[in-house]
Design an enzyme around this catalytic site. Structure first.
Site, PDB file in Angstrom:
ATOM      1  N   ASP A  74      -8.655  -2.912  20.120  1.00  0.00           N
ATOM      2  CA  ASP A  74      -7.479  -3.478  19.467  1.00  0.00           C
ATOM      3  C   ASP A  74      -7.522  -5.007  19.539  1.00  0.00           C
ATOM      4  O   ASP A  74      -7.344  -5.692  18.531  1.00  0.00           O
ATOM      5  CB  ASP A  74      -6.214  -2.934  20.130  1.00  0.00           C
ATOM      6  CG  ASP A  74      -4.946  -3.533  19.559  1.00  0.00           C
ATOM      7  OD1 ASP A  74      -4.583  -3.164  18.429  1.00  0.00           O
ATOM      8  OD2 ASP A  74      -4.336  -4.381  20.242  1.00  0.00           O
TER       9      ASP A  74
ATOM     10  N   ARG B 165      -2.864  -7.815   1.274  1.00  0.00           N
ATOM     11  CA  ARG B 165      -2.493  -8.020   2.679  1.00  0.00           C
ATOM     12  C   ARG B 165      -3.327  -7.171   3.639  1.00  0.00           C
ATOM     13  O   ARG B 165      -3.160  -7.252   4.842  1.00  0.00           O
ATOM     14  CB  ARG B 165      -1.003  -7.704   2.873  1.00  0.00           C
ATOM     15  CG  ARG B 165      -0.091  -8.704   2.172  1.00  0.00           C
ATOM     16  CD  ARG B 165       1.368  -8.459   2.476  1.00  0.00           C
ATOM     17  NE  ARG B 165       1.612  -8.478   3.916  1.00  0.00           N
ATOM     18  CZ  ARG B 165       2.578  -7.788   4.509  1.00  0.00           C
ATOM     19  NH1 ARG B 165       3.381  -7.010   3.804  1.00  0.00           N
ATOM     20  NH2 ARG B 165       2.754  -7.856   5.808  1.00  0.00           N
ATOM     21  N   LYS B 166      -4.238  -6.356   3.123  1.00  0.00           N
ATOM     22  CA  LYS B 166      -5.036  -5.459   3.967  1.00  0.00           C
ATOM     23  C   LYS B 166      -6.391  -6.088   4.307  1.00  0.00           C
ATOM     24  O   LYS B 166      -7.122  -6.519   3.426  1.00  0.00           O
ATOM     25  CB  LYS B 166      -5.269  -4.127   3.265  1.00  0.00           C
ATOM     26  CG  LYS B 166      -3.994  -3.359   3.008  1.00  0.00           C
ATOM     27  CD  LYS B 166      -4.282  -2.071   2.283  1.00  0.00           C
ATOM     28  CE  LYS B 166      -3.014  -1.307   2.009  1.00  0.00           C
ATOM     29  NZ  LYS B 166      -3.291  -0.048   1.282  1.00  0.00           N
TER      30      LYS B 166
END
Length: 162
Positions: free
Chosen positions: A89, A134-135
């Site tokens: 992450d 936005r990805k």
């Protein structure tokens, strides 16, 4: 009989580890880019949980050397899957930030390939695969030599106004 003294638990730190990079890697000051959000994984550079150092290569891809300490234990002698996912992450999200995309992680898929022994320095490599609207899609892996411990895909969403 009740105890009246405060007992102190002494935790001894594990010895220093070499988190040096490969030739051509340039140290990357991740906290200066994203600030305090790196507290969970990178917040204790000399602790017994994680130790991390980030780098960029000539193509500006993000790499890291990570040490999984005894406080990351899951199966006996090995890192907990949640600890591995936490590193992915942080590293994959940071790769997007380092590439110029201020993001939050929208989806993280981690595939565990091998159990990761504790107190081992491993390499994380990550790279932005695509950016559309936005990805932002980032891929990465944790490995040492020929052994891959985990691979991950991360869908990041850019933060409006950043």
């Amino acid at each position: 009989m009740p105890k009246t003294k405060t007992e102190r638990v002494t935790i001894s730190l594990c010895p220093p580890v070499d988190l040096g990079g490969e030739p051509g890697w340039i140290p990357f000051d991740a906290p200066s880019l994203v600030g305090e959000s790196l507290r969970f994984v990178s917040g204790e550079p000399d602790g017994n949980r994680f130790r991390a150092r980030y780098y960029r290569d000539a193509e500006q891809h993000l790499h890291a050397r990570i040490w999984f300490g005894p406080e990351t234990e899951g199966p006996p002698g090995h890192a907990h899957g949640g600890a591995v996912a936490a590193v992915m992450d942080e590293a994959l999200g940071l790769a997007a930030w380092a590439a110029g995309y201020p993001i939050v992680v929208g989806n993280l898929n981690v595939s565990f390939r091998n159990m990761l022994p504790l107190q081992k320095v491993v390499t994380v490599e990550s790279r932005v695969i695509s950016a559309e609207g936005r990805k932002v899609m980032v891929h990465g892996r944790i490995f040492s030599g020929e052994t891959v411990y985990a691979e991950a895909e991360c869908l990041c969403i850019t933060i409006p106004g950043k």
